[in-house]
Design a protein around this motif. Sequence first.
Motif, PDB file in Angstrom:
ATOM      1  N   PHE A  22      14.554  36.998 -21.095  1.00  0.00           N
ATOM      2  CA  PHE A  22      13.925  36.548 -22.510  1.00  0.00           C
ATOM      3  C   PHE A  22      14.445  38.026 -23.290  1.00  0.00           C
ATOM      4  N   HIS A  23      14.502  37.581 -24.792  1.00  0.00           N
ATOM      5  CA  HIS A  23      14.746  38.714 -25.493  1.00  0.00           C
ATOM      6  C   HIS A  23      13.380  39.509 -25.818  1.00  0.00           C
ATOM      7  N   ASP A  24      13.750  40.426 -26.574  1.00  0.00           N
ATOM      8  CA  ASP A  24      12.643  41.448 -26.966  1.00  0.00           C
ATOM      9  C   ASP A  24      11.677  40.379 -28.070  1.00  0.00           C
ATOM     10  N   ARG A  25      12.480  39.667 -28.844  1.00  0.00           N
ATOM     11  CA  ARG A  25      11.576  39.029 -29.657  1.00  0.00           C
ATOM     12  C   ARG A  25      10.616  37.796 -29.235  1.00  0.00           C
ATOM     13  N   THR A  26      11.321  37.437 -28.048  1.00  0.00           N
ATOM     14  CA  THR A  26      10.313  36.425 -27.253  1.00  0.00           C
ATOM     15  C   THR A  26       9.218  37.127 -26.542  1.00  0.00           C
ATOM     16  N   LEU A  27       9.520  38.400 -26.007  1.00  0.00           N
ATOM     17  CA  LEU A  27       8.133  39.269 -25.415  1.00  0.00           C
ATOM     18  C   LEU A  27       7.167  39.774 -26.189  1.00  0.00           C
ATOM     19  N   MET A  28       7.850  39.930 -27.587  1.00  0.00           N
ATOM     20  CA  MET A  28       6.976  40.265 -28.725  1.00  0.00           C
ATOM     21  C   MET A  28       5.964  39.201 -29.109  1.00  0.00           C
ATOM     22  N   GLU A  29       6.476  38.022 -29.114  1.00  0.00           N
ATOM     23  CA  GLU A  29       5.664  36.929 -29.336  1.00  0.00           C
ATOM     24  C   GLU A  29       4.895  36.565 -28.599  1.00  0.00           C
ATOM     25  N   MET A  30       4.958  36.852 -27.115  1.00  0.00           N
ATOM     26  CA  MET A  30       4.144  36.687 -25.819  1.00  0.00           C
ATOM     27  C   MET A  30       3.216  37.865 -26.085  1.00  0.00           C
ATOM     28  N   ALA A  31       3.524  38.926 -26.594  1.00  0.00           N
ATOM     29  CA  ALA A  31       2.457  40.106 -26.496  1.00  0.00           C
ATOM     30  C   ALA A  31       1.545  39.605 -27.798  1.00  0.00           C
ATOM     31  N   GLY A  32       1.967  38.837 -28.797  1.00  0.00           N
ATOM     32  CA  GLY A  32       1.103  38.679 -29.775  1.00  0.00           C
ATOM     33  C   GLY A  32       0.271  37.415 -29.878  1.00  0.00           C
ATOM     34  N   ARG A  33       0.823  36.286 -29.243  1.00  0.00           N
ATOM     35  CA  ARG A  33       0.004  35.094 -28.932  1.00  0.00           C
ATOM     36  C   ARG A  33      -0.691  35.084 -27.925  1.00  0.00           C
ATOM     37  N   GLN A  34      -0.181  35.927 -26.780  1.00  0.00           N
ATOM     38  CA  GLN A  34      -0.878  35.844 -25.335  1.00  0.00           C
ATOM     39  C   GLN A  34      -1.187  34.494 -24.650  1.00  0.00           C
ATOM     40  N   PRO A  35      -0.166  33.763 -24.626  1.00  0.00           N
ATOM     41  CA  PRO A  35      -0.316  32.384 -23.861  1.00  0.00           C
ATOM     42  C   PRO A  35      -1.161  32.481 -22.248  1.00  0.00           C
ATOM     43  N   LEU A  36      -1.839  31.685 -22.261  1.00  0.00           N
ATOM     44  CA  LEU A  36      -2.458  31.626 -20.727  1.00  0.00           C
ATOM     45  C   LEU A  36      -1.903  30.578 -19.872  1.00  0.00           C
ATOM     46  N   THR A  37      -1.319  29.185 -20.562  1.00  0.00           N
ATOM     47  CA  THR A  37      -0.797  28.180 -19.838  1.00  0.00           C
ATOM     48  C   THR A  37       0.716  27.868 -20.059  1.00  0.00           C
ATOM     49  N   GLU A  38       1.134  27.091 -19.247  1.00  0.00           N
ATOM     50  CA  GLU A  38       2.666  26.708 -19.419  1.00  0.00           C
ATOM     51  C   GLU A  38       2.860  26.254 -20.805  1.00  0.00           C
ATOM     52  N   GLU A  39       2.052  25.212 -21.146  1.00  0.00           N
ATOM     53  CA  GLU A  39       1.837  24.515 -22.468  1.00  0.00           C
ATOM     54  C   GLU A  39       1.895  25.432 -23.839  1.00  0.00           C
ATOM     55  N   GLU A  40       1.229  26.423 -23.576  1.00  0.00           N
ATOM     56  CA  GLU A  40       1.231  27.464 -24.563  1.00  0.00           C
ATOM     57  C   GLU A  40       2.402  28.386 -24.414  1.00  0.00           C
TER      58      GLU A  40
END
Length: 603
Positions: free
Chosen positions: A554-572
């Motif tokens: 994953f790119h840094d941008r994708t990780l940053m979005e994960m760290a911001g939105r903090q998804p808990l399910t595969e759908e999220e």
Amino acid sequence: MEQNIHQTLKSVFGYDQFRSAQQEIIERLLAGRDCFVLMPTGGGKSLCYQLPALHRDGVGLVVSPLISLMKDQVDALVANGVQAAFYNSSLSGVQARRVLAELHAGQLDLLYVAPERLMSDDFLARLADIPVALIAIDEAHCISQWGHDFRPEYRKLGGLRQHFPQVPIVALTATAEPHTRRDIIERLQLQEAQSFITGYDRPNIRYTVLEKQKPFSQLRTFLAGRPDEAGIVYCLSRKRVDKLCQQLVDAGFAAAPYHAGLTDQQRREAQERFLYDEVRIIVATVAFGMGIDKSNIRFVVHYDIPKNIESFYQETGRSGRDGLPAEALLLFGYGDIQVARGLIEKTMNPEYRRIELHKLNAMIGFAEALGCRRRVLLGYFGEQPDRDCGNCDICLNPPEMIDITEDSRKALSCVYRVGQRFGAGHVIAVLRGSSGERIVRLGHDRLSTYGIGADLSQDYWGSIIRHLVHRGYLSQDVGDYSVLRLTEASWPLLRGEQRLEMARPRIRAEQVGRKTKAARLPDGVVADEQLFDRLRRLRKELADRSGVPPFVIFHDRTLMEMAGRQPLTEEELLSIGGVGEAKCRRYGSDFLEVIETYRGEDH
């Protein structure tokens, strides 16, 4: 079809919407029509041919100049679940036969090849019985002698149209001024192709120029403010690369050298250590970097001035490919100009020498710019921004402004009086009242503008003319001996209907400040930096386990979005940009586990 390609965009590549011009380019290729694409690094060129290759019958052939670039692209595609391969000299006999077997069995969506391999008689004969979906020519500026990285082997690609008359061809580059664009289209016989010019601007890159004073100390200060970031430092000579790299290592920085004087094995190891985040700084000549797909390069430093703006633009463009903030620092010294000019003067081809000297002068103009640097950079490629960028050292630390209206009118008038048939040097000589033989012979000592600027220095008049070129009041044609000509914009200024200001030349540039770590994405999502660091460590573990560079996961941008939105399910998780179905299946549970654990802690 539209719904179909949007589904592929989301399910394979993990994105919800196309970026500028991508959809139109893809639809044109799907319709079997040629395209010329000029799109900045990080603008999404690869998707323009990768996605339609998945929808057209047959294999998409991608012409690529470097083995390392092919591997990076194929690794990323395979991670997305795409059937892709490369065919080049790095493969063993067994590997090569397996790729050819997959090609003949129709099992490949995309095949990356070098130009000389593609145009060999044997390979063309092999392709005669294989359906070809499209042909993409990456780094297409290599085909043109006007291009900054001309490669003779690319010239043979002009024969593609005869071999594949019904196959759509797309030529793509991030760097091509008008002469190069025309040459590419003509040599590839793409006269019927639609051109897509999405612009050169990379607003996330901050441009800074420092006067070169104790350069190693300046570089060390710059790097010390970026302890966790990856970057490239470019030098003009191998000797300087080796010396500077050793200085950095001795100062405690994780750095590796890269230049053509090293063995293939040494270069490959240096590049892989950089791609795999094992060293964070590469010190290199221009031999390094074309097509490097590492998305988290946060800075590029030019320790010496590049020979042309095309090289500077492409090299600085290797930072910030993910759209996050990045830095481009140029250390500018007049001694470097002489070194660069000496390298150019060694060439035996007078036409090439003339073109390259013009390009070097344009690069010097960028370094000496007294107004918005992005205006200068984009102006070279034929773009005229309607406002200053707000993200270069000049915009962020504006120098004193002076009124140059009258001096500009003198310069414009002199260009007009000499018949718009001479370059800047001759115009300045007339303005300053030179008694040179050529000026007297041409009768230019009898012009009304002769000597009207004798009280001002040659450097000052050079700054005035460069400013007029950068602001679009003068054009300078590299194809015609750098002759200066008035533009439509010059007439209101000449008639006294406008006033013009310029920044007073600064003897000392301000030192670069520490860059504030940006934890906010452009769409307003704020990343949790502690979680981002944990996700980055997980990515490195998974990458090492899979034998691929971390950015392939994953790119840094994708990780940053994960760290911001903090998804808990595969759908999220699938709603995060850059997370497609294949990557979600392969890596999703690991990232969700880290996020869930983090959210359960007391912060």
